[in-house]
Scaffold this active site. Structure first.
Site, short mmCIF file in Angstrom:
data_model
loop_
_atom_site.label_atom_id
_atom_site.label_comp_id
_atom_site.label_asym_id
_atom_site.label_seq_id
_atom_site.Cartn_x
_atom_site.Cartn_y
_atom_site.Cartn_z
N GLY A 174 -2.46 18.06 -18.91
CA GLY A 174 -3.86 17.93 -18.50
C GLY A 174 -4.38 16.52 -18.69
O GLY A 174 -3.79 15.54 -18.26
N GLY A 175 -5.53 16.43 -19.38
CA GLY A 175 -6.15 15.13 -19.62
C GLY A 175 -5.24 14.19 -20.38
O GLY A 175 -5.35 12.96 -20.27
N GLY A 409 7.91 -9.45 8.46
CA GLY A 409 6.73 -9.32 7.62
C GLY A 409 7.08 -9.49 6.15
O GLY A 409 6.26 -9.96 5.36
N ALA A 410 8.32 -9.13 5.81
CA ALA A 410 8.73 -9.23 4.41
C ALA A 410 8.73 -10.69 3.95
O ALA A 410 8.49 -10.98 2.77
CB ALA A 410 10.09 -8.60 4.21
#
Ligand code: HXC
Length: 519
Positions: A174-175, A409-410
């Site tokens: 959980g938390g 793009g790399a």
């Protein structure tokens, strides 16, 4: 003899302190040991400089009487908090005590944790959380949820101000996992540390899946599959040692530079082993970790997320005694291609370095972004954009070396001049192009090849011409996109000199509330 009130008061105090030290009691401590775990206090003793720990709030108790909690009131409640030193430097910490109601988070446990976080923030020192907790204390209801909310808010407010580091040393649910997830680094101790938002029982009830605690949220799952854990360690003692090592690379807060150590490795040392490390055949792999080891001081490279997205390497090292964050392709895995996981891994690392004034050294050998429907549907556009964003926004010194491929793009993404790279170098083996020669020729000269009398021969000739024109670093160097083409043997010297040159670098981004990184 008349009674001495001062002595009585002292013995009462001593009794309370002793009681507090026992946490949930002797039987619970035995159970903790039987689970193969140290207690919250034993952990602190192993972690910090001897005798340096000063505890706070050891007499705090919870205020709830619901669901039998009035019968379970322990001094200090389910967390030990305070401040100490590691390698002589101040730190703040909290260590959850599983012997007290499963380390669960009550209202006062949250208040204790928030108090040390506030102190850490005001005094500019790292906060370290030793997590061993079943999450929100169920009997306290919304008060314990509020407690987590308060911690989450502080995690976010302290993000980029002080390093926040989480150690996972028990079943955290959980938390108890979302607060660590908001911190900078997560260490998991193998065998005893687990993280999940809901445990196996809830999963079984909701989805019908059968899964063990370890398979669901153990160190292996989170270091290889989810990428939640940055480091895994075989024992608690090793976890503490690795944490100390990590801290040695980092400043105490965002206004300081990382500590510089007196170098014992010559910054001018040549690296002859780098001369032939790139194979002649562009499709053959080599180990970028070897390149890193050659360049950095004393072979000392602390890899971050070693087993997650291994096509991208991230980690800390020093050059001439100065900390650097290293991002590098690993040609040994998927040819070093950039995919979703590696983008996110590197983007987060770059942003951490930028928060805490750690210069970034980027070593590049990248054939491009990973093609395919799995990547496109998974959001490579969105995730790859994170990496562009992180590099573009970073204002720390950015030094790069292209060892071989920097395609498409790399090329732009990986610390290029266009994204404010400060010192951009390439080895003579560098190939800086929109794509590999084969693919480029097939697209650009498709018709010419199809019509040729000898298509294969024509293709080979065109490939040769394309390679001669673009598969080298000299076009980029002629435009100043690359500051220099260097002898690989000089790489360490060049990087050390660039780091020295950029020592006082100041750069800023336009004023804004905050940017909108594509999440
Ligand atoms: C109250 C808890 C508790 C909790 C454990 N205990 N978790 N008490 N609140 N959250 C108690 C147990 O009842 C038990 O008490 C003792 O701690 C030790 O736990 P065991 O179950 O015996 O230990 P183990 O078998 O090792 O299992 C550990 C565990 C399991 C996996 C953590 O206890 C568990 O599943 N707990 C609940 C986890 C959970 O769902 N938490 C709530 C999350 S909700 P006795 O006296 O019987 O020995 C949440 C919301 C936050 O956190 C919001 C975030 C966004």
């Amino acid at each position: 003899m008349s009674p001495n009130p001062a002595n009585d008061r002292l013995s009462q105090l001593q009794q309370l302190k002793e009681e507090s030290k026992l946490g949930g009691g002797a039987r619970r401590i035995e159970q903790q040991h039987a689970r193969g775990k140290l207690t919250a206090r034993e952990r602190i003793d192993l972690l910090v400089d001897p005798g340096s720990f000063e505890e706070l709030d050891s007499l705090v108790t919870h205020r709830s009487g619901d669901f039998g909690l009035d019968q379970q009131r322990f001094l200090g409640d389910a967390v030990v908090t305070g401040y100490a030193r590691i390698d002589g430097r101040p730190i703040y910490l909290f260590s959850q005590d599983f012997t007290v109601i499963g380390g669960s988070l009550s209202e006062v446990v949250s208040q204790k944790i928030c108090k040390v976080m506030d102190l850490a923030g005001k005094n500019g020192a790292p906060v370290i959380g030793l997590n061993d907790s079943g999450g929100a204390r169920i009997q306290e209801g919304v008060t314990s949820l509020a407690g987590y909310g308060d911690i989450f808010l502080k995690n976010v407010m302290m993000s980029g101000v002080i390093p926040q580091i989480s150690l996972i040393m028990g079943p955290c649910a959980g938390g108890a996992v979302y607060s660590p997830a908001l911190t900078d680094f997560i260490f998991m101790t193998e065998g005893i540390g687990q993280m999940y938002i809901t445990g196996p029982d809830v999963i079984k009830a909701v989805t019908g899946e059968d899964v063990s605690h370890e398979e669901l949220g153990g160190a292996l799952s989170h270091s290889t599959r989810s990428g939640v854990a940055h480091f895994t360690c075989p024992s608690e003692a090793d976890t503490f040692q690795q944490l100390r090592r990590l801290l040695s690379f980092l400043p105490s807060n965002n206004t300081e530079d990382p500590p510089r150590i007196t170098p014992t490795d010559d910054p001018h040392r040549a690296c002859p082993e780098l001369l032939d490390i790139v194979p002649e055949d562009a499709n053959r792999a080599y180990d970028m970790v070897e390149v890193i080891h050659s360049i950095v001081d004393n072979d000392d490279f602390m890899e971050v997320q070693e087993r997650f997205a291994p096509n991208m390497l991230t980690g800390f090292a020093r050059v001439n005694g100065r900390s650097v964050g290293i991002v590098a392709q690993q040609p040994m895995y998927l040819a070093g291609v950039i995919d979703i996981d590696s983008s996110v891994k590197a983007a987060r690392f770059v942003r951490f370095c930028d928060c805490f004034n750690v210069p970034i050294l980027t070593l590049i050998d990248v054939p491009g972004f990973m093609p395919g429907t799995a990547q496109e549907y998974g959001g490579i556009i969105r995730h790859g954009a994170k990496l562009i964003y992180a590099y573009a926004e970073a204002t720390v010194p950015k030094i790069s070396v292209i060892t071989r491929k920097a395609y498409g793009g790399a090329y732009d993404v990986m610390s290029s001049k266009h994204l404010r790279g400060d010192a951009n170098y390439a080895w003579p083996s560098a190939e800086i192009a929109v794509m590999g020669a084969d693919a480029a020729v097939n697209i650009v000269f498709r018709e010419q090849i199809a019509k040729a009398e000898t298509p294969d021969q024509t293709r080979q000739t065109l490939i040769g011409e394309y390679q001669a024109k673009f598969n080298n670093p000299y076009v980029a160097a002629s435009r100043g996109y690359i500051d220099d083409v260097i002898d690989p043997r000089d790489t360490r010297r060049k990087i050390a000199a660039a780091l020295e040159m950029l020592r006082n670098k100041r750069d800023t981004n336009p004023p804004k509330k905050h940017g909108n990184i594509p999440l």
